[in-house]
Design an enzyme around this catalytic site. Structure first.
Site, PDB file in Angstrom:
ATOM      1  N   SER A  90      -9.488 114.666  44.987  1.00 28.51           N
ATOM      2  CA  SER A  90      -8.207 113.836  45.614  1.00 28.51           C
ATOM      3  C   SER A  90      -7.339 114.947  46.463  1.00 28.51           C
ATOM      4  O   SER A  90      -6.908 115.282  45.149  1.00 28.51           O
ATOM      5  CB  SER A  90      -7.847 112.725  44.567  1.00 28.51           C
ATOM      6  OG  SER A  90      -7.279 112.509  44.882  1.00 28.51           O
ATOM      7  N   TYR A 113      -6.884 110.325  36.114  1.00 23.63           N
ATOM      8  CA  TYR A 113      -7.412 110.677  36.981  1.00 23.63           C
ATOM      9  C   TYR A 113      -6.564 111.726  37.775  1.00 23.63           C
ATOM     10  O   TYR A 113      -7.946 112.405  38.606  1.00 23.63           O
ATOM     11  CB  TYR A 113      -6.877 109.282  38.070  1.00 23.63           C
ATOM     12  CG  TYR A 113      -7.595 109.723  39.376  1.00 23.63           C
ATOM     13  CD1 TYR A 113      -8.400 108.900  39.905  1.00 23.63           C
ATOM     14  CD2 TYR A 113      -6.250 109.437  40.798  1.00 23.63           C
ATOM     15  CE1 TYR A 113      -9.673 109.057  40.741  1.00 23.63           C
ATOM     16  CE2 TYR A 113      -7.466 109.763  41.874  1.00 23.63           C
ATOM     17  CZ  TYR A 113      -8.564 108.952  41.999  1.00 23.63           C
ATOM     18  OH  TYR A 113      -9.196 108.972  43.268  1.00 23.63           O
TER      19      TYR A 113
END
Ligand SMILES: NC(=O)c1ccc[n+]([C@@H]2O[C@H](COP(=O)([O-])OP(=O)(O)OC[C@H]3O[C@@H](n4cnc5c(N)ncnc54)[C@H](OP(=O)(O)O)[C@@H]3O)[C@@H](O)[C@H]2O)c1
Length: 258
Positions: free
Chosen positions: A149, A162
Site C-alpha cells: 500500500s 496496517y
C-alpha cells in the site's frame, strides 16, 4: 506492439491470486487469465472463489477456485499442494489478501488488534511466499507480486498495524528478491493509493473524510480496481524480465505533491 503483446503473454503458465475473490484481486485474476494463464483464485470464501473462477471460465479462460485462509499454514500448504496436483507448476504468485478493519489511535490498539492484521497482511504473505517459493526454486523460476500500500511509504493516521504490515511486505519483497534471484525468481511489489473496493467503502461513506482524501489526489478520484492490473501483469510477466526487488506506486499523483 507485437513484441509488447508477446512479453505480457502468460499462455501455458499457472498463477495463484490469493485474495482474488473481490476488489483488486478479482480484477487481477481476470487480467492474468486474459493474458493466457490458468488462474487459481484463492480466498476464505468458497462461494466467492468459485464465482470468480466461473466468471473467468465463461470468458473462455482456465481457472479454479480454492478456499484458503492465508493466515493458516495448513490452508496455505493445502492450497499449494492442490495447485501442484492439478497443474504441476506455479509460475506466478500474487499476494493480494489484505484486511484493515480497525481505525484506532495507536494507544488504543490491543495486542490482539495487532495480531489480527499482521497475521493476514504480513504473516500470510510470508507463508504463501515460503510454500510457493519452494515450488519455484525446484522448477528454477517464477514471479511473485506482493500488493502492499502507498500508506506503507508515508504513513497514515489510525492505521498503525496496517501500515506496519505493508511496510514489512516491502522489506520482505526486497529481501526475497535478493535471496531468490539465483533461483530465477523475481519478487516485486505494487503499492496502490486509494482504490474503490470494500476496503475503502467505509471511508467513502464518510463525506468529510472522503472529501479530504480526494483533495490530496491530483487526479481527484479513487482508482478503479482494474487500474491496478496493468502494472501487476507487467511484473508477473517477462515484460519485466530485468526488474526485481522494486515497489511501484499507483496513486493518481498523491505522493507527487506531498
Ligand atoms: N482498496 C484500496 O484502496 C487499497 C489501497 C492500497 C492497498 N490495498 C491492498 O490491496 C489488496 C486488496 O484490497 P481490496 O481493496 O481489493 O480489498 P477487498 O475488496 O476487501 O478484498 C480483500 C481480498 O482479500 C481476501 N482475504 C481477506 N482475508 C483473507 C485471508 N485471511 N485469507 C485469504 N484471503 C483473504 C478477501 O476474500 P475473503 O473475504 O473471501 O477471504 C478478498 O478477496 C489488500 O492487500 C489491500 O491492503 C488496497
Amino acid at each position: 506492439m507485437g513484441q509488447e503483446r508477446k512479453a505480457h503473454d502468460l499462455a501455458g503458465q499457472v498463477a495463484i491470486v490469493i485474495g482474488g475473490s473481490r476488489g483488486i484481486g478479482r480484477a487481477i485474476s481476470l487480467g492474468i487469465a486474459a493474458s493466457g494463464a490458468h488462474v487459481v483464485v484463492a480466498s476464505r470464501s468458497p462461494e466467492s472463489v468459485d464465482s470468480v473462477a466461473a466468471e473467468i471460465k465463461a470468458l473462455g479462460h482456465r481457472a479454479d477456485g480454492i478456499a484458503a485462509d492465508v493466515s493458516r499454514i495448513e490452508d496455505v500448504e493445502r492450497l499449494v499442494g492442490e495447485v501442484r496436483n492439478r497443474c504441476d507448476r506455479i509460475d506466478v504468485l500474487v499476494n493480494n489478501a489484505g484486511i484493515n478493519p480497525l481505525f484506532k489511535r495507536p494507544e488504543a490498539l490491543t495486542p490482539e488488534d495487532w495480531d489480527l492484521i499482521m497475521n493476514v497482511d504480513l504473516r500470510g504473505a510470508f507463508l504463501a511466499c515460503r510454500e510457493v517459493g519452494k515450488v519455484m526454486i525446484a522448477q528454477r523460476g517464477g514471479r511473485i507480486v506482493n500488493i502492499t500500500s502507498a500508506t506503507a511509504l508515508h504513513g497514515t493516521k489510525r492505521g498503525l498495524p496496517y501500515t506496519a504490515a505493508k511496510a514489512g511486505l516491502i522489506a520482505m519483497t526486497q529481501t526475497l528478491a535478493a535471496d531468490w534471484c539465483s533461483h530465477g525468481i523475481r519478487v516485486n511489489a505494487v503499492a496502490p493509493g486509494y482504490v474503490t473496493t470494500d476496503l475503502t467503502s467505509g471511508m467513502m461513506k464518510n463525506a468529510g473524510i472522503y472529501r479530504r482524501v480526494l483533495d490530496k489526489i491530483p487526479m481527484g478520484r479513487f482508482a478503479d480496481p482494474e487500474e491496478i492490473v496493468g502494472l501487476t501483469l507487467y511484473l508477473a510477466s517477462e515484460a519485466s524480465s530485468y526488474v526485481t526487488g522494486q515497489v511501484f506506486v499507483v496513486d493518481g499523483g498523491y505522493a507527487a505533491i506531498r
